[in-house]
Design a protein around this motif. Sequence first.
Motif, PDB file in Angstrom:
ATOM      1  N   LEU A 122       5.285  16.885  -2.561  1.00 52.52           N
ATOM      2  CA  LEU A 122       4.838  15.555  -2.994  1.00 52.52           C
ATOM      3  C   LEU A 122       6.007  14.578  -3.092  1.00 52.52           C
ATOM      4  CD1 LEU A 122       2.209  16.581  -5.677  1.00 52.52           C
ATOM      5  CD2 LEU A 122       1.747  15.299  -3.570  1.00 52.52           C
ATOM      6  N   ARG A 123       7.155  15.048  -3.558  1.00 55.17           N
ATOM      7  CA  ARG A 123       8.334  14.175  -3.640  1.00 55.17           C
ATOM      8  C   ARG A 123       8.821  13.792  -2.243  1.00 55.17           C
ATOM      9  NH1 ARG A 123       9.260  17.632  -8.069  1.00 55.17           N
ATOM     10  NH2 ARG A 123       9.068  16.471 -10.018  1.00 55.17           N
ATOM     11  N   THR A 124       8.734  14.737  -1.317  1.00 56.16           N
ATOM     12  CA  THR A 124       9.110  14.442   0.066  1.00 56.16           C
ATOM     13  C   THR A 124       8.179  13.391   0.654  1.00 56.16           C
ATOM     14  OG1 THR A 124       9.983  16.673   0.368  1.00 56.16           O
ATOM     15  CG2 THR A 124       9.426  15.447   2.369  1.00 56.16           C
ATOM     16  N   ILE A 125       6.895  13.548   0.430  1.00 54.80           N
ATOM     17  CA  ILE A 125       5.918  12.566   0.906  1.00 54.80           C
ATOM     18  C   ILE A 125       6.199  11.206   0.277  1.00 54.80           C
ATOM     19  CG2 ILE A 125       3.475  11.913   0.835  1.00 54.80           C
ATOM     20  CD1 ILE A 125       2.872  14.979   1.010  1.00 54.80           C
ATOM     21  N   ASP A 131       0.838  -1.208   0.000  1.00 56.29           N
ATOM     22  CA  ASP A 131       0.000   0.000   0.000  1.00 56.29           C
ATOM     23  C   ASP A 131       0.872   1.256   0.000  1.00 56.29           C
ATOM     24  OD1 ASP A 131      -2.442  -1.439   0.136  1.00 56.29           O
ATOM     25  OD2 ASP A 131      -2.281  -1.545   2.322  1.00 56.29           O
ATOM     26  N   PHE A 132       1.880   1.251   0.874  1.00 57.66           N
ATOM     27  CA  PHE A 132       2.766   2.416   0.957  1.00 57.66           C
ATOM     28  C   PHE A 132       3.514   2.625  -0.359  1.00 57.66           C
ATOM     29  CE2 PHE A 132       2.596   1.487   5.631  1.00 57.66           C
ATOM     30  CZ  PHE A 132       1.926   2.649   5.977  1.00 57.66           C
ATOM     31  N   GLN A 133       3.927   1.542  -1.006  1.00 55.41           N
ATOM     32  CA  GLN A 133       4.612   1.658  -2.299  1.00 55.41           C
ATOM     33  C   GLN A 133       3.678   2.258  -3.346  1.00 55.41           C
ATOM     34  OE1 GLN A 133       5.836  -2.354  -3.023  1.00 55.41           O
ATOM     35  NE2 GLN A 133       7.671  -2.176  -1.765  1.00 55.41           N
ATOM     36  N   PHE A 134       2.422   1.830  -3.340  1.00 59.72           N
ATOM     37  CA  PHE A 134       1.452   2.356  -4.290  1.00 59.72           C
ATOM     38  C   PHE A 134       1.286   3.867  -4.103  1.00 59.72           C
ATOM     39  CE2 PHE A 134      -2.898   3.823  -4.959  1.00 59.72           C
ATOM     40  CZ  PHE A 134      -3.047   3.585  -6.315  1.00 59.72           C
ATOM     41  N   TYR A 135       1.093   4.295  -2.853  1.00 56.44           N
ATOM     42  CA  TYR A 135       0.894   5.718  -2.588  1.00 56.44           C
ATOM     43  C   TYR A 135       2.159   6.529  -2.869  1.00 56.44           C
ATOM     44  CZ  TYR A 135      -3.619   4.536  -0.595  1.00 56.44           C
ATOM     45  OH  TYR A 135      -4.894   4.077  -0.431  1.00 56.44           O
ATOM     46  N   ALA A 136       3.316   5.940  -2.641  1.00 54.71           N
ATOM     47  CA  ALA A 136       4.573   6.620  -2.956  1.00 54.71           C
ATOM     48  C   ALA A 136       4.680   6.860  -4.460  1.00 54.71           C
ATOM     49  CB  ALA A 136       5.758   5.797  -2.464  1.00 54.71           C
ATOM     50  N   GLU A 187       9.112   9.587   2.007  1.00 53.26           N
ATOM     51  CA  GLU A 187       8.717   9.131   3.342  1.00 53.26           C
ATOM     52  C   GLU A 187       7.895   7.838   3.260  1.00 53.26           C
ATOM     53  OE1 GLU A 187       6.754  12.531   4.989  1.00 53.26           O
ATOM     54  OE2 GLU A 187       8.639  13.555   5.416  1.00 53.26           O
ATOM     55  N   LEU A 188       7.024   7.760   2.264  1.00 52.70           N
ATOM     56  CA  LEU A 188       6.224   6.547   2.085  1.00 52.70           C
ATOM     57  C   LEU A 188       7.088   5.357   1.684  1.00 52.70           C
ATOM     58  CD1 LEU A 188       3.107   8.093   0.346  1.00 52.70           C
ATOM     59  CD2 LEU A 188       3.151   6.976   2.588  1.00 52.70           C
ATOM     60  N   ILE A 189       8.094   5.605   0.876  1.00 44.99           N
ATOM     61  CA  ILE A 189       9.013   4.527   0.497  1.00 44.99           C
ATOM     62  C   ILE A 189       9.746   4.013   1.728  1.00 44.99           C
ATOM     63  CG2 ILE A 189      11.161   4.011  -0.747  1.00 44.99           C
ATOM     64  CD1 ILE A 189      10.065   5.918  -2.970  1.00 44.99           C
ATOM     65  N   MET A 190      10.195   4.926   2.584  1.00 43.68           N
ATOM     66  CA  MET A 190      10.870   4.510   3.816  1.00 43.68           C
ATOM     67  C   MET A 190       9.917   3.727   4.718  1.00 43.68           C
ATOM     68  SD  MET A 190      13.478   7.730   4.557  1.00 43.68           S
ATOM     69  CE  MET A 190      12.432   8.367   5.802  1.00 43.68           C
ATOM     70  N   LYS A 191       8.669   4.173   4.794  1.00 47.58           N
ATOM     71  CA  LYS A 191       7.661   3.473   5.594  1.00 47.58           C
ATOM     72  C   LYS A 191       7.412   2.066   5.029  1.00 47.58           C
ATOM     73  CE  LYS A 191       4.379   3.358   8.727  1.00 47.58           C
ATOM     74  NZ  LYS A 191       4.685   3.155  10.124  1.00 47.58           N
ATOM     75  N   ALA A 192       7.359   1.947   3.716  1.00 42.84           N
ATOM     76  CA  ALA A 192       7.169   0.642   3.077  1.00 42.84           C
ATOM     77  C   ALA A 192       8.328  -0.289   3.417  1.00 42.84           C
ATOM     78  CB  ALA A 192       7.040   0.805   1.565  1.00 42.84           C
ATOM     79  N   GLN A 193       9.552   0.233   3.394  1.00 46.21           N
ATOM     80  CA  GLN A 193      10.720  -0.581   3.724  1.00 46.21           C
ATOM     81  C   GLN A 193      10.677  -1.020   5.180  1.00 46.21           C
ATOM     82  OE1 GLN A 193      13.831   2.100   2.562  1.00 46.21           O
ATOM     83  NE2 GLN A 193      13.803   1.436   0.424  1.00 46.21           N
ATOM     84  N   PRO A 205       6.196  24.396  -8.218  1.00 48.95           N
ATOM     85  CA  PRO A 205       7.405  23.735  -7.710  1.00 48.95           C
ATOM     86  C   PRO A 205       7.353  23.418  -6.212  1.00 48.95           C
ATOM     87  CG  PRO A 205       7.972  25.714  -8.951  1.00 48.95           C
ATOM     88  CD  PRO A 205       6.485  25.679  -8.843  1.00 48.95           C
ATOM     89  N   ALA A 206       6.729  24.264  -5.425  1.00 45.20           N
ATOM     90  CA  ALA A 206       6.662  24.034  -3.981  1.00 45.20           C
ATOM     91  C   ALA A 206       5.815  22.791  -3.676  1.00 45.20           C
ATOM     92  CB  ALA A 206       6.096  25.255  -3.272  1.00 45.20           C
ATOM     93  N   ILE A 207       4.691  22.676  -4.346  1.00 47.56           N
ATOM     94  CA  ILE A 207       3.829  21.509  -4.135  1.00 47.56           C
ATOM     95  C   ILE A 207       4.505  20.256  -4.661  1.00 47.56           C
ATOM     96  CG2 ILE A 207       1.623  20.438  -4.760  1.00 47.56           C
ATOM     97  CD1 ILE A 207       0.415  23.278  -4.701  1.00 47.56           C
ATOM     98  N   ALA A 208       5.165  20.351  -5.794  1.00 46.63           N
ATOM     99  CA  ALA A 208       5.877  19.199  -6.357  1.00 46.63           C
ATOM    100  C   ALA A 208       6.959  18.719  -5.393  1.00 46.63           C
ATOM    101  CB  ALA A 208       6.486  19.563  -7.705  1.00 46.63           C
TER     102      ALA A 208
END
Length: 53
Positions: free
Chosen positions: A31-34, A7-12, A37-43, A25-28
């Motif tokens: 989103l990249r930061t999120i 699930d976390f990988q999908f959302y990442a 973080e989701l990739i780290m959570k998935a790991q 650019p600020a929102i982008a």
Amino acid sequence: MVYSSRDFQFYAHWCARLADQCKDPAIATDLRTISRELIMKAQDEARLKNNAA
């Protein structure tokens, strides 16, 4: 709700795609930061699952 590493990988991936399409650019950047973080959570979730097995 319980989330799996998949699930976390999908959302990442979803956040990364949104960031690529975002014109602000600020929102982008947010989103990249999120996404990272989701990739780290998935790991972390995958490690927990492997350690529990």
